[in-house]
Design a protein around this motif. Structure first.
Motif, short mmCIF file in Angstrom:
data_model
loop_
_atom_site.label_atom_id
_atom_site.label_comp_id
_atom_site.label_asym_id
_atom_site.label_seq_id
_atom_site.Cartn_x
_atom_site.Cartn_y
_atom_site.Cartn_z
N LYS A 107 -5.57 -13.16 -27.85
CA LYS A 107 -5.74 -14.25 -28.90
C LYS A 107 -5.90 -15.49 -28.11
O LYS A 107 -5.63 -15.70 -26.94
CB LYS A 107 -4.45 -14.29 -29.55
CG LYS A 107 -4.03 -13.18 -30.63
CD LYS A 107 -2.75 -13.36 -31.26
CE LYS A 107 -2.31 -11.87 -32.25
NZ LYS A 107 -1.01 -12.35 -32.74
N ARG A 108 -6.78 -16.47 -28.94
CA ARG A 108 -6.82 -17.50 -28.36
C ARG A 108 -5.75 -18.73 -28.78
O ARG A 108 -4.76 -18.38 -29.59
CB ARG A 108 -8.36 -18.35 -28.82
CG ARG A 108 -9.53 -17.45 -28.49
CD ARG A 108 -10.79 -18.26 -28.82
NE ARG A 108 -11.91 -17.51 -28.56
CZ ARG A 108 -12.65 -16.42 -29.13
NH1 ARG A 108 -11.96 -15.93 -30.12
NH2 ARG A 108 -13.62 -15.99 -28.67
N ASP A 109 -6.01 -20.06 -28.56
CA ASP A 109 -5.27 -21.14 -28.87
C ASP A 109 -3.78 -21.24 -28.74
O ASP A 109 -3.05 -21.35 -29.56
CB ASP A 109 -5.59 -21.31 -30.26
CG ASP A 109 -7.15 -21.54 -30.60
OD1 ASP A 109 -7.70 -22.40 -29.91
OD2 ASP A 109 -7.80 -21.08 -31.75
N PHE A 110 -3.40 -20.75 -27.49
CA PHE A 110 -2.18 -20.92 -27.11
C PHE A 110 -2.05 -22.19 -26.36
O PHE A 110 -2.82 -22.88 -26.02
CB PHE A 110 -1.65 -19.77 -26.00
CG PHE A 110 -1.54 -18.50 -27.03
CD1 PHE A 110 -0.18 -18.30 -27.77
CD2 PHE A 110 -2.58 -17.48 -27.18
CE1 PHE A 110 -0.07 -17.00 -28.31
CE2 PHE A 110 -2.55 -16.41 -27.80
CZ PHE A 110 -0.97 -16.12 -28.37
N MET A 111 -0.65 -22.76 -26.11
CA MET A 111 -0.37 -23.81 -25.21
C MET A 111 0.82 -23.62 -24.34
O MET A 111 1.77 -22.82 -24.64
CB MET A 111 0.00 -25.01 -26.40
CG MET A 111 0.31 -26.36 -25.57
SD MET A 111 0.74 -27.53 -26.62
CE MET A 111 -1.03 -27.86 -27.60
N ALA A 112 0.81 -24.22 -23.08
CA ALA A 112 1.63 -23.97 -22.12
C ALA A 112 2.28 -25.28 -21.90
O ALA A 112 1.32 -26.13 -21.52
CB ALA A 112 1.30 -23.18 -21.02
#
Length: 447
Positions: free
Chosen positions: A292-297
């Motif tokens: 999946k796309r559009d994660f944030m760390a």
């Protein structure tokens, strides 16, 4: 052997799909127990009956006339009955429902999709109809009373020999209709299979099982012929789902395999969800890949973190305060990262960072957005040394930067973070090199 066959909404969408179901059920005398969902979409722009009934509830709540909407739903069922020459009185029974619809609970209204579909299919298959409200027993907290449910289902099976059961709903002891979550027809089928000690639970849908990659990313990915429950959970979490995840638990506890089959291509092998393999059979090194796309760390660094007891707990409590689910927590000696879905923090990320600064007093906090997560899943990866290194090397050769790495404790999945822009290229690279061809021979029964 008993086979429980559950047919999803696409499998019962219209009269032609009913005919396919009848052919499938009639081709095997062991398919004596059938579960159906509400009629689904007949074509891409169509509506599922369940969605239409949810819309009926919304009309009632906001005091909007729903007569035309109910007429459309009735027409769906009337068309099926007319084309198949069924005697079930759709107009009379649906008319009774429509006349009293404002007095029913929202859950009762939505459950009628399965109820009417089940009535028609039961007549068409010449099977007794068993109302799920009479046999699937819910506690008032929404959990299933398995003891009562098993007793009632076994009693019906003994007395009737076979039957059709609508999915998705049941009732509390006092008769109030309760729904499972969406896709709950899969759960109904799994509960029935468990209670009747079925030899296999067949889940008939509009795809031939799980695919080894997303066909929107990889052209014509291979089918997965066998997958374990844990692998299915890993891939489903990343979006590769053809089965309601909660459906695995009732049958997993009793070691009943699940067979995913295609109503529109019944001869296709499909996917079997089962823990064990035959000895000396060759299986793919990697079962599948999903992402999946559009994660944030959010990366936090501070010297001697390991000596500060409760430091990570305090960090995670900040995310809990904002109602943000944490996906992964990769750690280092003096640092750790918290990976979250970008959509979950789009309105709160600056507040979260400020609170982390106040609570943790870190040396630095760095936010990385536009992060895609890719999960490479395979129960056989641990059998071949150096697999993870080869995967990373493959991405390196393609010039793809890996931003994050984490591996499951069961060693069946490796999760990598890459830039959104590299998402499709990374999946294609790994699929071409590892997923499509490389095999491992089973020296003994899989654990």
């Amino acid at each position: 052997m008993i086979k429980v066959a559950k047919f999803g909404g696409s499998s019962v969408a219209d009269a032609e799909q009913f005919r396919k179901v009848k052919s499938i059920v009639g081709s095997d005398p062991e398919r004596r127990f059938v579960v159906v969902s509400a009629s689904g979409r007949r074509f891409p722009q169509d509506n599922k009956v369940t969605d239409l009934l949810l819309l009926v509830n919304a009309h009632i709540e906001y005091h909007v006339d729903c007569t035309a909407l109910l007429s459309d739903i009735q027409a769906r069922y009337q068309d099926i009955a007319d084309e198949l020459e069924l005697s079930y009185p759709v107009a009379e029974r649906f008319g009774e429902f429509a006349a009293q619809v404002k007095g029913f609970s929202p859950e009762y209204v939505v459950s009628r999709g399965e109820w009417f579909t089940g009535q028609l299919m039961a007549e068409y298959l010449d099977l007794p109809f068993v109302d799920a409200a009479e046999v699937i027993v819910f506690h008032h907290d929404g959990s299933v009373d398995m003891e009562r449910t098993a007793m009632r289902l076994r009693d019906r099976a003994t007395r009737l020999g076979s039957f059709l059961l609508p999915g998705f709903y049941g009732a509390t002891v006092d008769g109030s209709i309760k729904l499972f979550q969406r896709g709950g027809g899969d759960i109904t089928g799994a509960i029935l299979a468990r209670c009747l000690d079925a030899g296999v639970y067949e889940n008939w849908t509009d795809v031939s099982g799980f695919l080894a990659a997303d066909p929107r990313v990889v052209d014509h990915p291979r089918s997965i012929h066998r997958i374990t429950y844990d692998e299915m959970r890993e891939l489903s979490y990343m979006g590769a789902s053809v089965l309601q995840e909660e459906a695995i638990f009732p049958v997993r506890e009793t070691n009943i395999p699940i067979q995913i089959k295609n109503t529109n291509d019944p001869d296709a092998k499909g996917t079997i969800i089962r823990e064990t393999a035959e000895e000396h059979v060759k299986e793919h090194l990697i079962t599948g890949i999903a992402g999946k796309r559009d994660f944030m760390a959010i990366h936090v660094q501070r010297a001697h973190i390991s000596n500060d007891v409760g430091y990570l707990r305090r960090a995670l409590s900040v995310f809990e305060k904002y109602g943000v689910s944490v996906e992964h927590v990769p750690t280092g000696v003096d640092s750790f990262g918290v990976v979250v879905n970008g959509a979950d923090v789009k309105d709160s990320i600056y507040s979260i960072v400020n609170e982390l600064q106040h609570e943790l007093e870190p040396d630095s906090i760095n936010v990385v957005d536009s992060l895609a997560l890719i999960s490479v899943v395979g129960r056989n990866m641990s059998r071949r040394a150096g697999t993870s290194g080869r995967i990373f090397g493959c991405l390196g050769e393609a010039g793809i930067n890996i931003r994050m790495i984490t591996q499951s404790s069961q060693e069946i999945s490796i999760i990598m973070g890459v830039n959104n822009a590299d998402f499709e290229r990374a999946i294609q690279c790994i699929y071409d090199r590892f997923v499509d061809g490389e095999m491992v021979e089973m020296p003994q029964l899989a654990q």
